[in-house]
Design an enzyme around this catalytic site. Structure first.
Site, PDB file in Angstrom:
ATOM      1  N   ALA A   1       0.616  -1.460   0.408  1.00 13.31           N
ATOM      2  CA  ALA A   1      -0.287   0.087  -0.061  1.00 13.31           C
ATOM      3  C   ALA A   1       0.817   0.994   0.021  1.00 13.31           C
ATOM      4  CB  ALA A   1      -0.824   0.282   0.909  1.00 13.31           C
TER       5      ALA A   1
ATOM      6  N   ARG B   1       2.416   2.675  -2.412  1.00 14.04           N
ATOM      7  CA  ARG B   1       1.837   3.522  -3.497  1.00 14.04           C
ATOM      8  C   ARG B   1       0.584   2.883  -4.524  1.00 14.04           C
ATOM      9  NH1 ARG B   1       5.653   1.094  -7.634  1.00 14.04           N
ATOM     10  NH2 ARG B   1       6.253  -0.589  -6.284  1.00 14.04           N
TER      11      ARG B   1
ATOM     12  N   LYS C   1      -3.551 -14.506 -11.065  1.00 11.45           N
ATOM     13  CA  LYS C   1      -4.231 -13.790 -11.312  1.00 11.45           C
ATOM     14  C   LYS C   1      -5.380 -14.984 -11.745  1.00 11.45           C
ATOM     15  CE  LYS C   1      -2.234  -9.489 -10.577  1.00 11.45           C
ATOM     16  NZ  LYS C   1      -2.489  -9.321  -9.238  1.00 11.45           N
TER      17      LYS C   1
ATOM     18  N   SER D   1      -6.881  -9.388 -11.820  1.00  5.08           N
ATOM     19  CA  SER D   1      -6.484  -8.705 -12.811  1.00  5.08           C
ATOM     20  C   SER D   1      -7.410  -9.257 -14.243  1.00  5.08           C
ATOM     21  CB  SER D   1      -5.153  -8.488 -13.126  1.00  5.08           C
ATOM     22  OG  SER D   1      -4.881  -8.500 -14.551  1.00  5.08           O
TER      23      SER D   1
ATOM     24  N   TYR E   1       1.798 -13.705 -15.440  1.00  6.35           N
ATOM     25  CA  TYR E   1       0.772 -12.617 -14.798  1.00  6.35           C
ATOM     26  C   TYR E   1      -0.190 -12.873 -14.785  1.00  6.35           C
ATOM     27  CZ  TYR E   1      -1.302  -8.124 -13.044  1.00  6.35           C
ATOM     28  OH  TYR E   1      -1.623  -7.283 -12.919  1.00  6.35           O
TER      29      TYR E   1
HETATM   30  P1  NAP Z   1       2.523  -0.538  -8.574  1.00  5.82           P
HETATM   31  O1  NAP Z   1       2.219   0.895  -8.188  1.00  5.82           O
HETATM   32  O2  NAP Z   1       3.644  -1.013  -8.854  1.00  5.82           O
HETATM   33  O3  NAP Z   1       2.376  -0.640  -6.005  1.00  5.82           O
HETATM   34  C1  NAP Z   1       3.218  -2.030  -6.030  1.00  5.82           C
HETATM   35  C2  NAP Z   1       2.722  -2.502  -4.623  1.00  5.82           C
HETATM   36  O4  NAP Z   1       3.285  -3.313  -3.942  1.00  5.82           O
HETATM   37  C3  NAP Z   1       3.645  -1.006  -3.723  1.00  5.82           C
HETATM   38  O5  NAP Z   1       2.728  -0.602  -2.240  1.00  5.82           O
HETATM   39  C4  NAP Z   1       4.943  -1.931  -3.279  1.00  5.82           C
HETATM   40  O6  NAP Z   1       5.810  -1.754  -2.839  1.00  5.82           O
HETATM   41  C5  NAP Z   1       4.377  -3.306  -2.881  1.00  5.82           C
HETATM   42  N1  NAP Z   1       5.005  -4.927  -2.650  1.00  5.82           N
HETATM   43  C6  NAP Z   1       5.827  -5.003  -4.128  1.00  5.82           C
HETATM   44  N2  NAP Z   1       6.188  -6.480  -4.080  1.00  5.82           N
HETATM   45  C7  NAP Z   1       5.430  -6.780  -2.204  1.00  5.82           C
HETATM   46  C8  NAP Z   1       6.050  -8.237  -1.898  1.00  5.82           C
HETATM   47  N3  NAP Z   1       6.412  -8.831  -1.819  1.00  5.82           N
HETATM   48  N4  NAP Z   1       5.390  -8.203  -0.455  1.00  5.82           N
HETATM   49  C9  NAP Z   1       4.566  -6.282   0.041  1.00  5.82           C
HETATM   50  N5  NAP Z   1       4.568  -5.668  -0.970  1.00  5.82           N
HETATM   51  C10 NAP Z   1       5.059  -5.881  -1.960  1.00  5.82           C
HETATM   52  O7  NAP Z   1       1.061  -2.102  -8.558  1.00  5.82           O
HETATM   53  P2  NAP Z   1      -0.209  -1.379  -8.609  1.00  5.82           P
HETATM   54  O8  NAP Z   1      -0.274  -1.045  -9.796  1.00  5.82           O
HETATM   55  O9  NAP Z   1      -0.334  -0.183  -7.397  1.00  5.82           O
HETATM   56  O10 NAP Z   1      -0.599  -3.087  -8.259  1.00  5.82           O
HETATM   57  C11 NAP Z   1      -1.845  -3.715  -6.973  1.00  5.82           C
HETATM   58  C12 NAP Z   1      -2.231  -4.032  -7.467  1.00  5.82           C
HETATM   59  O11 NAP Z   1      -3.299  -4.686  -8.467  1.00  5.82           O
HETATM   60  C13 NAP Z   1      -1.251  -6.102  -8.049  1.00  5.82           C
HETATM   61  O12 NAP Z   1      -1.780  -7.062  -6.966  1.00  5.82           O
HETATM   62  C14 NAP Z   1      -1.445  -5.574  -9.852  1.00  5.82           C
HETATM   63  O13 NAP Z   1      -1.196  -6.890  -9.544  1.00  5.82           O
HETATM   64  C15 NAP Z   1      -3.244  -5.284  -9.505  1.00  5.82           C
HETATM   65  N6  NAP Z   1      -3.264  -4.923 -10.755  1.00  5.82           N
HETATM   66  C16 NAP Z   1      -2.702  -3.669 -11.635  1.00  5.82           C
HETATM   67  C17 NAP Z   1      -4.300  -2.569 -12.890  1.00  5.82           C
HETATM   68  C18 NAP Z   1      -2.888  -1.665 -13.300  1.00  5.82           C
HETATM   69  O14 NAP Z   1      -3.470  -1.394 -14.157  1.00  5.82           O
HETATM   70  N7  NAP Z   1      -2.471  -1.255 -12.299  1.00  5.82           N
HETATM   71  C19 NAP Z   1      -4.485  -4.045 -13.548  1.00  5.82           C
HETATM   72  C20 NAP Z   1      -5.413  -5.331 -12.525  1.00  5.82           C
HETATM   73  C21 NAP Z   1      -4.432  -5.461 -11.221  1.00  5.82           C
HETATM   74  P3  NAP Z   1       6.770  -0.537  -2.234  1.00  5.82           P
HETATM   75  O15 NAP Z   1       6.772   0.364  -2.611  1.00  5.82           O
HETATM   76  O16 NAP Z   1       7.782  -0.832  -1.260  1.00  5.82           O
HETATM   77  O17 NAP Z   1       7.881  -1.662  -3.631  1.00  5.82           O
END
Ligand code: NAP
Length: 249
Positions: free
Chosen positions: A14, A16, A160, A143, A156
């Site tokens: 959380a 970002r 998912k 996703s 991925y």
């Molecule tokens: P993001 O902006 O890349 O942020 C990822 C977050 O996860 C960051 O807070 C990061 O921490 C944390 N993180 C990464 N690896 C981790 C680990 N091993 N343990 C604990 N925390 C971890 O990603 P997002 O786009 O917000 O995506 C969040 C979720 O939504 C993901 O599961 C992603 O697959 C899913 N999702 C995203 C999209 C999209 O379009 N963005 C679409 C479908 C699904 P740090 O900041 O410390 O690195």
């Protein structure tokens, strides 16, 4: 009356993006929030302060969701600090995209551990206190790629899709204990993970595929999570809610 008054939520990943928006949305609705991250110390500290300024208890934990032992320690500490866990959002996730021909076993394993095994790790830890309380809501971040597939994203997509099957199974195992488990399937959401999609000509190509004709915001996803976390969804379990502007129907 706020929708999550007196509830305790744990949100992974959380610092970002989508996770941050969920943490803020939950705090605005009265929840005390424990959240995790792995590398963004400064962002986590700032978010912690932002949540506290909303008048709730909040704490950041540096904890890798993909490592079982770390989640065990995390949940023990959260229970000590917050007293209970009502809501668990398994949001942490990464992508390491590559065509299968070029995808190394390490790339595959990283995605599986952080996206899918993390959901097992956390869910296994939080269901004990939820079972005692005879109440809980688990929300797993899938996703649309897990539903539709996508060339270059086999790991991925597999992780998912796995989350959707896992969520349905947990919904069946724990429904009689009043523990609900649902998945959310976002489409293209504007975060660091998808920043590359906005570059150049590609961007308009993606938007043309989306009936609502825009990328989603982290808040669009946080709103769906709020619904699933709150009693507004008290008869909803085992479902996957796509929040994708109609990209996937
Ligand atoms: P993001 O902006 O890349 O942020 C990822 C977050 O996860 C960051 O807070 C990061 O921490 C944390 N993180 C990464 N690896 C981790 C680990 N091993 N343990 C604990 N925390 C971890 O990603 P997002 O786009 O917000 O995506 C969040 C979720 O939504 C993901 O599961 C992603 O697959 C899913 N999702 C995203 C999209 C999209 O379009 N963005 C679409 C479908 C699904 P740090 O900041 O410390 O690195």
């Amino acid at each position: 009356m706020k929708l999550l008054e007196n509830k305790v939520a744990i949100v992974t990943g959380a610092s970002r993006g989508i996770g941050e928006a969920i943490a803020v949305k939950f705090a605005e609705q009265g929840a005390n929030v424990a959240f995790t991250y792995v590398s963004s110390d400064e962002k986590a500290r700032i978010l912690e302060e932002k949540l506290r300024a909303l008048g709730v208890q909040a704490k950041a934990y540096k904890s890798n969701a993909g490592v079982y032992e770390e989640t065990e320690v995390l949940v023990t500490e959260v229970l000590k600090e917050f007293g209970k866990i009502d809501i668990c959002v398994n949001n942490a996730g990464i992508s390491k995209d590559n065509l299968l021909l070029r995808m190394s076993p390490d790339q595959w394993d990283d995605v599986m551990n952080i996206n899918l095994k993390s959901v097992y790790n956390m869910t296994k830890q939080v269901i004990r206190p939820m079972m005692k309380a005879k109440s809980g809501s688990i929300i797993n971040m899938s996703s649309v790629i897990g539903i539709m597939g996508n060339a270059g994203q086999s790991s991925y997509a597999a992780s998912k899709a796995g989350i959707i099957g896992f969520s349905k199974s947990i919904a069946q195992e724990l429904g009689s204990r009043n523990i609900r488990c649902n998945a959310v399937a976002p489409g293209f959401i504007e975060t660091d993970m998808t920043s590359y999609l906005k570059e150049g000509e590609q961007a308009s190509g993606y938007i043309q595929q989306i009936p609502l004709a825009r990328f989603g915001t982290p808040e669009d996803i946080a709103n769906v999570c709020l619904f699933l976390a709150s009693d507004m969804s008290s008869y909803v379990t085992g479902q996957t809610i796509s929040a994708c502007g109609g990209l996937c129907m």
